[in-house]
Scaffold this motif. Structure first.
Motif, PDB file in Angstrom:
ATOM      1  N   PRO A 167       0.806  -1.233   0.000  1.00  0.00           N
ATOM      2  CA  PRO A 167       0.000   0.000   0.000  1.00  0.00           C
ATOM      3  C   PRO A 167       0.833   1.274   0.000  1.00  0.00           C
ATOM      4  O   PRO A 167       0.536   2.220  -0.726  1.00  0.00           O
ATOM      5  CB  PRO A 167      -0.827  -0.122   1.292  1.00  0.00           C
ATOM      6  CG  PRO A 167      -0.888  -1.588   1.556  1.00  0.00           C
ATOM      7  CD  PRO A 167       0.418  -2.152   1.072  1.00  0.00           C
ATOM      8  N   ILE A 168       1.907   1.327   0.805  1.00  0.00           N
ATOM      9  CA  ILE A 168       2.687   2.553   0.900  1.00  0.00           C
ATOM     10  C   ILE A 168       3.358   2.895  -0.426  1.00  0.00           C
ATOM     11  O   ILE A 168       3.425   4.052  -0.842  1.00  0.00           O
ATOM     12  CB  ILE A 168       3.741   2.436   2.044  1.00  0.00           C
ATOM     13  CG1 ILE A 168       4.418   3.799   2.232  1.00  0.00           C
ATOM     14  CG2 ILE A 168       4.758   1.345   1.737  1.00  0.00           C
ATOM     15  CD1 ILE A 168       5.281   3.848   3.485  1.00  0.00           C
ATOM     16  N   SER A 219       2.250   1.978  -3.304  1.00  0.00           N
ATOM     17  CA  SER A 219       1.172   2.360  -4.228  1.00  0.00           C
ATOM     18  C   SER A 219       0.839   3.839  -4.074  1.00  0.00           C
ATOM     19  O   SER A 219       0.686   4.560  -5.075  1.00  0.00           O
ATOM     20  CB  SER A 219      -0.070   1.513  -3.951  1.00  0.00           C
ATOM     21  OG  SER A 219      -1.138   1.897  -4.790  1.00  0.00           O
ATOM     22  N   TYR A 220       0.750   4.306  -2.816  1.00  0.00           N
ATOM     23  CA  TYR A 220       0.489   5.731  -2.568  1.00  0.00           C
ATOM     24  C   TYR A 220       1.618   6.601  -3.107  1.00  0.00           C
ATOM     25  O   TYR A 220       1.391   7.635  -3.743  1.00  0.00           O
ATOM     26  CB  TYR A 220       0.311   5.983  -1.071  1.00  0.00           C
ATOM     27  CG  TYR A 220      -0.962   5.412  -0.501  1.00  0.00           C
ATOM     28  CD1 TYR A 220      -2.186   5.567  -1.153  1.00  0.00           C
ATOM     29  CD2 TYR A 220      -0.949   4.703   0.701  1.00  0.00           C
ATOM     30  CE1 TYR A 220      -3.350   5.032  -0.631  1.00  0.00           C
ATOM     31  CE2 TYR A 220      -2.110   4.170   1.226  1.00  0.00           C
ATOM     32  CZ  TYR A 220      -3.314   4.333   0.559  1.00  0.00           C
ATOM     33  OH  TYR A 220      -4.457   3.806   1.074  1.00  0.00           O
ATOM     34  N   LEU A 221       2.864   6.188  -2.823  1.00  0.00           N
ATOM     35  CA  LEU A 221       4.016   6.955  -3.293  1.00  0.00           C
ATOM     36  C   LEU A 221       4.057   7.007  -4.815  1.00  0.00           C
ATOM     37  O   LEU A 221       4.364   8.051  -5.409  1.00  0.00           O
ATOM     38  CB  LEU A 221       5.312   6.343  -2.757  1.00  0.00           C
ATOM     39  CG  LEU A 221       5.585   6.528  -1.264  1.00  0.00           C
ATOM     40  CD1 LEU A 221       6.835   5.773  -0.843  1.00  0.00           C
ATOM     41  CD2 LEU A 221       5.731   8.012  -0.927  1.00  0.00           C
ATOM     42  N   ASN A 248       1.500   6.849  -6.836  1.00  0.00           N
ATOM     43  CA  ASN A 248       0.462   7.777  -7.295  1.00  0.00           C
ATOM     44  C   ASN A 248       0.891   9.228  -7.134  1.00  0.00           C
ATOM     45  O   ASN A 248       0.645  10.069  -8.012  1.00  0.00           O
ATOM     46  CB  ASN A 248      -0.842   7.532  -6.532  1.00  0.00           C
ATOM     47  CG  ASN A 248      -1.490   6.214  -6.898  1.00  0.00           C
ATOM     48  OD1 ASN A 248      -1.269   5.693  -8.002  1.00  0.00           O
ATOM     49  ND2 ASN A 248      -2.277   5.651  -5.984  1.00  0.00           N
ATOM     50  N   ILE A 249       1.532   9.529  -6.005  1.00  0.00           N
ATOM     51  CA  ILE A 249       1.986  10.895  -5.745  1.00  0.00           C
ATOM     52  C   ILE A 249       3.048  11.304  -6.764  1.00  0.00           C
ATOM     53  O   ILE A 249       2.993  12.400  -7.343  1.00  0.00           O
ATOM     54  CB  ILE A 249       2.540  11.021  -4.311  1.00  0.00           C
ATOM     55  CG1 ILE A 249       1.394  10.870  -3.290  1.00  0.00           C
ATOM     56  CG2 ILE A 249       3.245  12.364  -4.119  1.00  0.00           C
ATOM     57  CD1 ILE A 249       1.863  10.797  -1.853  1.00  0.00           C
TER      58      ILE A 249
END
Length: 275
Positions: free
Chosen positions: A7-8, A10-12, A14-15
């Motif tokens: 998850p982490i 994936s967020y990074l 996207n950012i």
């Protein structure tokens, strides 16, 4: 397991994806700024708004036309702006795509400096009085409103023509704002400093006055002697040569050797101070 499954990450991802897209969009806007492609972008936004409104209001015929525009518009853009697209791809191939915006700003500043130096040289030789104030961080909008607004591209010919005696705009200051001649015949505040030489006239007092209340850089050409003066931070520096004027403008407008600005480089352009 793929690294993107965490998850982490994936967020990074996207950012980073969003930041890269915005960065590319910003660079593209910087490239097309000041070109005819700006009108193209404005037209695209108008078409998008019309397409959205036609769908929202149920205007089927207009919606159909807008869909055709979107379908074939991309091909039309490639054909119309083929030279600009080719130039952008060439810059990308040379690795200049991401540095062009900064280079473009430097080119504008160099054009500004060359125009002022050339005009000053012409006017100083002929003892044509001139007063040119360059906006920096502090806005000069209040003083622009006191003159005749021009919003014109800067050139030495324009500056010379403005200050030719007995013309409508010669009496007052020219204000340069965002690389353009914003206005002419502007009124600047007169300094009340007792340290200004009595031999100096209204132009010099106005140049010192505006430098006392703003961070502007002001160039003065004396009508009596043809002497060249620069004022900043409430200080007046007289009898500059054209080479000193050019060096001062480059330093103050952050063109010359940004990496090294020792005090000797910053101050050796200065001529005779005040009186």
């Amino acid at each position: 397991m793929h690294i993107a499954d965490f998850p982490i990450f994936s967020y990074l991802s996207n950012i980073v994806d969003i930041l890269v897209v915005w960065f590319v969009i910003y660079k593209v806007l910087m490239i097309i700024r000041g070109t005819k492609a700006v009108q193209l972008v404005e037209g695209i936004f108008v078409i998008i708004i019309i397409r959205f409104l036609s769908s929202l209001l149920g205007l089927q015929t207009l919606e159909f036309i807008m869909e055709q525009v979107f379908t074939y518009g991309f091909l039309a853009i490639i054909i119309i702006f083929q030279p600009e697209l080719r130039r952008a791809l060439e810059q990308l191939g040379r690795g200049k795509f991401f540095s062009r915006a900064a280079n473009h700003e430097d080119d504008e500043q160099i054009q500004l400096i060359d125009s002022i130096v050339s005009a000053t040289s012409y006017m100083a030789k002929r003892r044509i009085g001139a007063l040119i104030s360059i906006e920096r961080e502090t806005g000069l909008g209040d003083y622009v409103e006191t003159g005749i607004q021009l919003d014109s591209a800067i050139s030495s010919q324009l500056l010379i023509n403005i200050f030719i005696p007995n013309t409508p705009l010669h009496d007052g200051a020219v204000i340069i704002q965002k690389g353009k001649v914003a206005a002419a015949a502007c009124y600047l505040p007169l300094s009340e400093s007792p340290f200004i030489s009595k031999e100096l006239g209204t132009r010099h007092r106005a140049a010192v006055g505006i430098s006392e209340v703003t961070d502007s850089l002001t160039v003065v050409v004396s009508e009596e002697t043809g002497g060249i003066t620069i004022t900043k931070n409430g200080e007046l520096h007289r009898d500059l040569t054209l080479e000193q004027l050019q060096e001062a403008l480059k330093i103050e407008l952050k063109i010359a050797q940004k990496a090294k600005e020792p005090s000797s480089l910053k101050w050796n352009w200065r001529g005779k101070k005040n009186g």
